[in-house]
Design a protein around this motif. Structure first.
Motif, mmCIF file in Angstrom:
data_model
loop_
_atom_site.group_PDB
_atom_site.id
_atom_site.type_symbol
_atom_site.label_atom_id
_atom_site.label_comp_id
_atom_site.label_asym_id
_atom_site.label_seq_id
_atom_site.Cartn_x
_atom_site.Cartn_y
_atom_site.Cartn_z
ATOM 1 N N GLN A 171 18.587 -2.790 1.601
ATOM 2 C CA GLN A 171 18.475 -3.124 0.188
ATOM 3 C C GLN A 171 17.006 -3.226 -0.204
ATOM 4 O O GLN A 171 16.216 -3.869 0.498
ATOM 5 N N MET A 172 16.658 -2.592 -1.312
ATOM 6 C CA MET A 172 15.303 -2.708 -1.821
ATOM 7 C C MET A 172 15.179 -4.021 -2.561
ATOM 8 O O MET A 172 15.794 -4.227 -3.609
ATOM 9 N N ALA A 173 14.405 -4.933 -1.993
ATOM 10 C CA ALA A 173 14.263 -6.265 -2.575
ATOM 11 C C ALA A 173 13.682 -6.185 -3.982
ATOM 12 O O ALA A 173 12.871 -5.304 -4.300
ATOM 13 N N ARG A 174 14.097 -7.100 -4.812
ATOM 14 C CA ARG A 174 13.554 -7.193 -6.161
ATOM 15 C C ARG A 174 12.166 -7.822 -6.058
ATOM 16 O O ARG A 174 12.012 -8.969 -5.636
ATOM 17 N N LEU A 175 11.148 -7.070 -6.443
ATOM 18 C CA LEU A 175 9.771 -7.537 -6.353
ATOM 19 C C LEU A 175 9.432 -8.462 -7.522
ATOM 20 O O LEU A 175 10.100 -8.447 -8.559
ATOM 21 N N ARG A 176 8.384 -9.230 -7.345
ATOM 22 C CA ARG A 176 7.990 -10.200 -8.366
ATOM 23 C C ARG A 176 7.368 -9.503 -9.575
ATOM 24 O O ARG A 176 6.562 -8.572 -9.430
ATOM 25 N N VAL A 177 7.725 -9.947 -10.782
ATOM 26 C CA VAL A 177 7.167 -9.386 -12.014
ATOM 27 C C VAL A 177 6.806 -10.524 -12.976
ATOM 28 O O VAL A 177 7.365 -10.632 -14.063
ATOM 29 N N LEU A 184 3.614 -4.250 -15.198
ATOM 30 C CA LEU A 184 3.239 -2.864 -15.465
ATOM 31 C C LEU A 184 3.489 -1.955 -14.266
ATOM 32 O O LEU A 184 3.991 -0.843 -14.407
ATOM 33 N N ILE A 185 3.151 -2.449 -13.065
ATOM 34 C CA ILE A 185 3.145 -1.608 -11.864
ATOM 35 C C ILE A 185 4.457 -1.626 -11.089
ATOM 36 O O ILE A 185 4.927 -0.587 -10.610
ATOM 37 N N VAL A 186 5.082 -2.805 -10.951
ATOM 38 C CA VAL A 186 6.204 -2.949 -10.018
ATOM 39 C C VAL A 186 7.439 -2.135 -10.397
ATOM 40 O O VAL A 186 7.978 -1.406 -9.548
ATOM 41 N N PRO A 187 7.958 -2.215 -11.643
ATOM 42 C CA PRO A 187 9.133 -1.388 -11.949
ATOM 43 C C PRO A 187 8.876 0.103 -11.721
ATOM 44 O O PRO A 187 9.761 0.816 -11.239
ATOM 45 N N ALA A 188 7.665 0.545 -12.045
ATOM 46 C CA ALA A 188 7.332 1.954 -11.828
ATOM 47 C C ALA A 188 7.290 2.284 -10.338
ATOM 48 O O ALA A 188 7.663 3.385 -9.926
ATOM 49 N N PHE A 189 6.853 1.334 -9.513
ATOM 50 C CA PHE A 189 6.813 1.549 -8.068
ATOM 51 C C PHE A 189 8.202 1.863 -7.532
ATOM 52 O O PHE A 189 8.400 2.818 -6.771
ATOM 53 N N ARG A 270 -3.263 -9.615 -9.221
ATOM 54 C CA ARG A 270 -4.373 -8.775 -9.667
ATOM 55 C C ARG A 270 -4.099 -7.305 -9.371
ATOM 56 O O ARG A 270 -3.390 -6.963 -8.421
ATOM 57 N N LEU A 271 -4.701 -6.449 -10.172
ATOM 58 C CA LEU A 271 -4.544 -5.007 -9.982
ATOM 59 C C LEU A 271 -5.035 -4.585 -8.605
ATOM 60 O O LEU A 271 -4.440 -3.707 -7.971
ATOM 61 N N GLU A 272 -6.097 -5.209 -8.130
ATOM 62 C CA GLU A 272 -6.644 -4.856 -6.822
ATOM 63 C C GLU A 272 -5.600 -4.974 -5.722
ATOM 64 O O GLU A 272 -5.511 -4.128 -4.825
ATOM 65 N N GLN A 273 -4.783 -6.021 -5.763
ATOM 66 C CA GLN A 273 -3.775 -6.232 -4.730
ATOM 67 C C GLN A 273 -2.661 -5.193 -4.817
ATOM 68 O O GLN A 273 -2.194 -4.678 -3.798
ATOM 69 N N LEU A 274 -2.225 -4.880 -6.026
ATOM 70 C CA LEU A 274 -1.206 -3.847 -6.211
ATOM 71 C C LEU A 274 -1.756 -2.484 -5.827
ATOM 72 O O LEU A 274 -1.036 -1.655 -5.236
ATOM 73 N N TRP A 275 -3.011 -2.244 -6.159
ATOM 74 C CA TRP A 275 -3.656 -0.980 -5.810
ATOM 75 C C TRP A 275 -3.645 -0.785 -4.295
ATOM 76 O O TRP A 275 -3.304 0.282 -3.791
ATOM 77 N N LEU A 360 -2.405 5.559 -13.228
ATOM 78 C CA LEU A 360 -2.923 4.636 -12.216
ATOM 79 C C LEU A 360 -2.439 5.037 -10.826
ATOM 80 O O LEU A 360 -3.208 5.018 -9.852
ATOM 81 N N TYR A 361 -1.167 5.401 -10.717
ATOM 82 C CA TYR A 361 -0.636 5.843 -9.425
ATOM 83 C C TYR A 361 -1.323 7.113 -8.956
ATOM 84 O O TYR A 361 -1.554 7.301 -7.755
ATOM 85 N N LEU A 362 -1.651 7.997 -9.876
ATOM 86 C CA LEU A 362 -2.394 9.210 -9.514
ATOM 87 C C LEU A 362 -3.729 8.828 -8.890
ATOM 88 O O LEU A 362 -4.115 9.362 -7.839
ATOM 89 N N LEU A 363 -4.440 7.898 -9.513
ATOM 90 C CA LEU A 363 -5.732 7.460 -8.986
ATOM 91 C C LEU A 363 -5.566 6.721 -7.658
ATOM 92 O O LEU A 363 -6.397 6.877 -6.750
#
Length: 388
Positions: A171-177, A184-189, A270-275, A360-363
């Protein structure tokens, strides 16, 4: 004349993007749907023995939230938990021992030998835990230290495996949002992951697609041994997908879907951590191929960036066909993203931000390749796998 030629070229590109979106929406395994949940299940006649293996490195911040949910599992059969402290520097092992409960599942806290060459730290820790589980385990629940489970999670996973003849249930765990960047990032991930590995195709016996989510994977011990054990994927950075491929290629049946009561408690404020979360494995996913990297960059641009650009450019240039083609592609993009946005409880208007998130994912993907070329590879928690 130049303007006419440029508009014509943009029209063809926008039209091609629209065709791609039509194919993705209708012919790509319905990847965008979020209704792939645990298959029908009923209590087995005999509940098999299960050992939960939790690899943990520097997880003292999240263990007080996640580990008690494992120890409190309402499992009708025999089950125990092995937490493998992967040489943490923050007291993870000692904290885990303090979290033992008198009326919960039995907990063993252990540490593996020093990491040998050719292994990632997580998989070396998993191998150690699996070895300690021994033949006592008919199933192994491989779950990350940041994953919190509902009280019936283990029982439902086992019932799904036993009732449907599955060797791997993930099961893909539901990530924190909770923060702006997470929203911005997690649902797209998760959306991009499902696009890359459509769940319905992965779950189909005989399909070449195979995937799992490393945060929550119940595997039958015999199937894992048949696949070569953890050693078969010892150097894999994307270990969950590698495990699913190994189990499936050795004749096992796998299943992957979205979770209902399995949640990640790890914060990414922070964006840095998601990046870093994305970039550490993005180039490994492309098998470190410059050609695949180029194709991915062009593909992301065509699929996610062309529609809004064509829509705006067509309106500004007074070229209705360009605007219509771009707008239709953008509408399909937004429509396929909407179920994931709703799954994460986000406002409907968030679908319009997907092109920006895709950029952002492209970068992040390009940065992943750059880090690999610099010899930094997949860096995570003080370790760098330059060859990964």
């Amino acid at each position: 004349m130049r303007q006419t030629a440029g508009v014509t070229v943009l029209l063809w590109i926008a039209a091609f993007s629209l065709l791609v979106w039509l194919w993705l929406a209708c012919c790509h395994g319905l990847f965008w749907r979020t209704d792939v949940r645990l298959p029908p299940r009923r209590p087995p006649v005999r509940w098999p023995r299960v050992v939960v293996v939790v690899p943990a490195r520097d997880e003292a911040a999240v263990l007080p939230v996640s580990l008690p949910t494992l120890l409190a599992q309402k499992y009708p059969g025999r089950a125990r938990v092995i937490l493998v402290d992967d040489h943490s520097a923050d007291g993870t092992g000692a904290l885990a021992a303090e979290l033992r409960t008198m009326d919960g599942l039995e907990l063993t806290v252990t540490s593996p030998p020093p990491l040998p060459p050719g292994w990632t730290g997580k998989l070396w820790a998993l191998r150690h835990g699996v070895e300690l589980a021994g033949t006592d385990a008919e199933y192994l629940l491989l779950t990350d230290a940041d994953i919190a489970h509902g009280p019936d999670s283990l029982a439902e996973l086992v019932a799904a495996a036993e009732g449907n003849g599955l060797d791997l249930v993930s099961q893909m765990a539901r990530l924190r949002v909770e923060t702006g960047w997470e929203r911005l990032i997690v649902p797209a991930f998760v959306y991009f992951f499902a696009q890359l590995y459509p769940f319905r195709r992965s779950n189909r016996p005989g399909s070449r697609t195979a995937a799992a989510a490393g945060g929550c994977s119940l595997v039958r011990r015999e199937a894992l041994e048949r696949a070569g054990g953890v050693a078969a994927i010892r150097g894999a950075v994307i270990d969950d997908v590698s495990l699913a491929r190994a189990v499936k290629s050795s004749g096992g049946r796998t299943w992957l879907g979205l979770a209902g009561e399995v949640d990640s408690v790890r914060p990414y404020p922070r964006l840095e951590q998601l990046w870093r979360m994305v970039s550490r494995s993005a180039y490994a996913q492309l098998r470190h191929s410059p050609l695949l990297l180029l194709g991915t960059v062009l593909g992301l641009a065509l699929v996610y960036l062309v529609p809004p650009v064509a829509t705006v450019a067509g309106l500004v240039a007074g070229a209705p066909p360009v605007a219509v083609a771009g707008g239709a592609a953008w509408a399909l993009m937004a429509g396929t993203y909407l179920p994931m946005v709703r799954y994460y409880g986000q406002p409907v208007a968030a679908v319009l931000l997907l092109p920006f998130t895709a950029s952002l994912y492209l970068l992040m993907t390009v940065d992943s390749a750059v880090q690999h070329w610099r010899g930094r590879g997949a860096a995570w928690k003080g370790r760098t796998y330059s060859g990964a």
